[in-house]
Design an enzyme around this catalytic site. Sequence first.
Site, PDB file in Angstrom:
ATOM      1  CG  HIS B 135       5.337   0.661  -3.327  1.00 39.03           C
ATOM      2  ND1 HIS B 135       6.410   1.394  -2.872  1.00 39.03           N
ATOM      3  CD2 HIS B 135       5.138   1.041  -4.604  1.00 39.03           C
ATOM      4  CE1 HIS B 135       6.822   2.203  -3.839  1.00 39.03           C
ATOM      5  NE2 HIS B 135       6.064   2.002  -4.905  1.00 39.03           N
ATOM      6  CG  HIS B 136      11.415  -1.355  -1.024  1.00 38.99           C
ATOM      7  ND1 HIS B 136      11.690  -1.024   0.288  1.00 38.99           N
ATOM      8  CD2 HIS B 136      12.433  -2.145  -1.428  1.00 38.99           C
ATOM      9  CE1 HIS B 136      12.843  -1.581   0.642  1.00 38.99           C
ATOM     10  NE2 HIS B 136      13.309  -2.278  -0.382  1.00 38.99           N
TER      11      HIS B 136
END
Lengths: 455, 455
Positions: B135-136
């Site tokens: 996930h960013h």
Amino acid sequence: MKPLSPTDQLFLWLEKRQQPMHVGGLQLFSFPEGAPDDYVAQLAEQLRRHTQVTTPFDRRLDTRLAQPVWVHDEHLDLEHHFRFEALPTPGRIRELLTFVSAEHSHLMDRERPLWEFHLIEGLGERQFAVYIKVHHALVDGISAMRMIQQMLTTNPAERDMPPIWDLPVRAGRDDGDDGPSLWRSVGHLLGESGKQLGTVPTVARELLRTINDARKDPAYDSIFHAPRSILNQKITGSRRFAAQSYSLDRIKAVCHAFHTTVNDVVTAMCATALRTYLMNQDALPAKPLIAMVPVSLRKDDSSEGNQVGVILANLHTDEPDAAVRLTRIHQGIQTAKDRYATMSSEEIINYTALTLAPAAFHLLTGMAPKWQTYNVVISNVPGPKETCYWNGARLEGMYPVSIAMDRLALNMTLTSYNGQVEFGLVGCRRTLPSLQRMLDYLEDGLAELERAAGL
Amino acid sequence: MKPLSPTDQLFLWLEKRQQPMHVGGLQLFSFPEGAPDDYVAQLAEQLRRHTQVTTPFDRRLDTRLAQPVWVHDEHLDLEHHFRFEALPTPGRIRELLTFVSAEHSHLMDRERPLWEFHLIEGLGERQFAVYIKVHHALVDGISAMRMIQQMLTTNPAERDMPPIWDLPVRAGRDDGDDGPSLWRSVGHLLGESGKQLGTVPTVARELLRTINDARKDPAYDSIFHAPRSILNQKITGSRRFAAQSYSLDRIKAVCHAFHTTVNDVVTAMCATALRTYLMNQDALPAKPLIAMVPVSLRKDDSSEGNQVGVILANLHTDEPDAAVRLTRIHQGIQTAKDRYATMSSEEIINYTALTLAPAAFHLLTGMAPKWQTYNVVISNVPGPKETCYWNGARLEGMYPVSIAMDRLALNMTLTSYNGQVEFGLVGCRRTLPSLQRMLDYLEDGLAELERAAGL
């Protein structure tokens, strides 16, 4: 264009990131005799040619005048829905269950028709599997099972059989409201307010009022006796799926010895499995667990739809003796069935709705009510009795893959097929660690009863 | 326990069902010499033994005093994060890309550390793949690329190498804010208000005011000249991932012939691909497309973090002649770079933030602004120059898998590795049908320039 029924809307509304509302089915096939090694890849090619998609599999969600509707998807992309996949080495049932667990955890894309068909190669000795995933708003569990059966034949020589998305449309199948649905009972209870899901606070208030009234009514008092347990926590988005077949002959031998029904014995197997699992987690409640068991109440063949009632089965998980446990479960279920026999249709709907109401209240509001009417769902879906085939491949087993929900972290659904009872367990992977051990505990439950019967 | 930075919060906030905010990386390996046929299964066994999980891969989201925080996951379930999977027959790159497309479409479970590591067998002749998904909010694209490189070695004899989740923690890596992030520029622009994502309307109002001021300022007028195109529609939740390697030597030969940089040529290849793709869709805008190209602006080695600016590259997609197009693209990028050379750090931050502001405004509010500052993101992430190995398996290619967003339906990210330029295209599968054809159009773009150069 077809407006969504209130029940269908309910399934969309209840869905959230950690609570997908799709049901599934896993089918295990063996290669037809003399099939080449790349049989499954050839089958995939053949299936890809079925670009025609019949109702309801062509339907996607849309909104018209602020109301959710089903519309025909003009740009259906079959590659999105039909997926050819493979298991990693060594390709055992274990790898298959891991695969289905992961896939069943994923939400589907709401911009598209809410179904997926996974053709899975790389399974053991000349076997393959099909995992079908359909949103509950599109098709309920029983209807899905019916469609899967419609896809199959008892004739091993039949070929060129269409996949589930290209079946001929049957009269009546188009009507989303013809199948049996427990959820519809909640809608009945709520009357008109149930048709306006936009006003959830109103619906929830109505539910709360009904529940509080019922709790004061001695006739309904017995509904609110389930203990709190780890099965009734908030869930996460990861699922564990576990499945196994058990011999119907073995189960029937136990039935005969104890003068019970098949359903009593499988319920007792579930009771033992839950008891052992919870004891190992040091989490067995002192009070017995209560299972919600949907039952068909159809008295004649006149109506197309089934009438469904709910039995709250006391699982007697506080009872250490397996034979005593089975006998008590049998008596409890029999008493509930006898009670139903004296009830009018309206009374049945009321009773069913009241049973479901606390769970519905929690699901709608996110508030955890103090009353738990049941701890676990044990659902028995009828399946085909004879050996079935699909394009010459013999169906070896078929397992339901159902829904886990907040406060109902475990679902035990079973079906029967060709002399087997097929269990599919779905649970929240974090709330219920090592769920797959329950398969052994189910077997232990059966073996225990065999010993008690001197078999 | 570590509070989330405003930027990390932004990525969680922006995420929705049809817009997952994770980044990925796909690596292609060949078996070590003399490895047995079940090499990948053995590797999977070995990886499962790495039950120690180092920061940041041990972190899951939690809330403390109504603020989102990262906490150490006490119940990390490695089986959820490390997945051993397989491609179906015939196991070509095509099946691999289909696999990654589907996996990249799935949201991750927010109750768990937001990463997955997919080890994929069944690929062609003694090859396998790794698809890493993070996930960013946990790791940005550049940091992820750095960690993947840290997992690799140039020594083919090295064994017992840890996977990415068990790498030794390096000083500085723990600080989520040390990497370059364009998103942080938006935060800078907003000043204090950017730190309170709870007050999104305030942030959006601030953005709108800043954008409207800038549009009246002649110095910033050129920012708002991108045409509307099908690339800038609302997206759905299904992704198509397409990836391919192109020879760096071929690209360099074109560079020499036209006196441009490698980056100019790959940008021109993207321009040709977009032009051909949109012409085939009958959707090429009359005005040229504008690409947002993040560039490193570091002038010295003193600072640990990179300073990142944004070039708005005119792709001259209205120009039919490939050589003219390349020359103009080169001039445009050169002018932008020259302008940056005269700007102060503060001016650079302002300019970058203004460029991103319309997209940020749309993402935060869901309202579609009339101004589009760019049509597509073309991002070049530095990669390793030498042949790399992981436990003796040679890395054949590595491809970035980035994020598609509402109104930015296509992301073209590329990296370099061992004499290759590696393109990874991610797009919304419904908005941009047959996206994979762009791989051929990129090749056409290169071939066209070779012909124009008489190569």
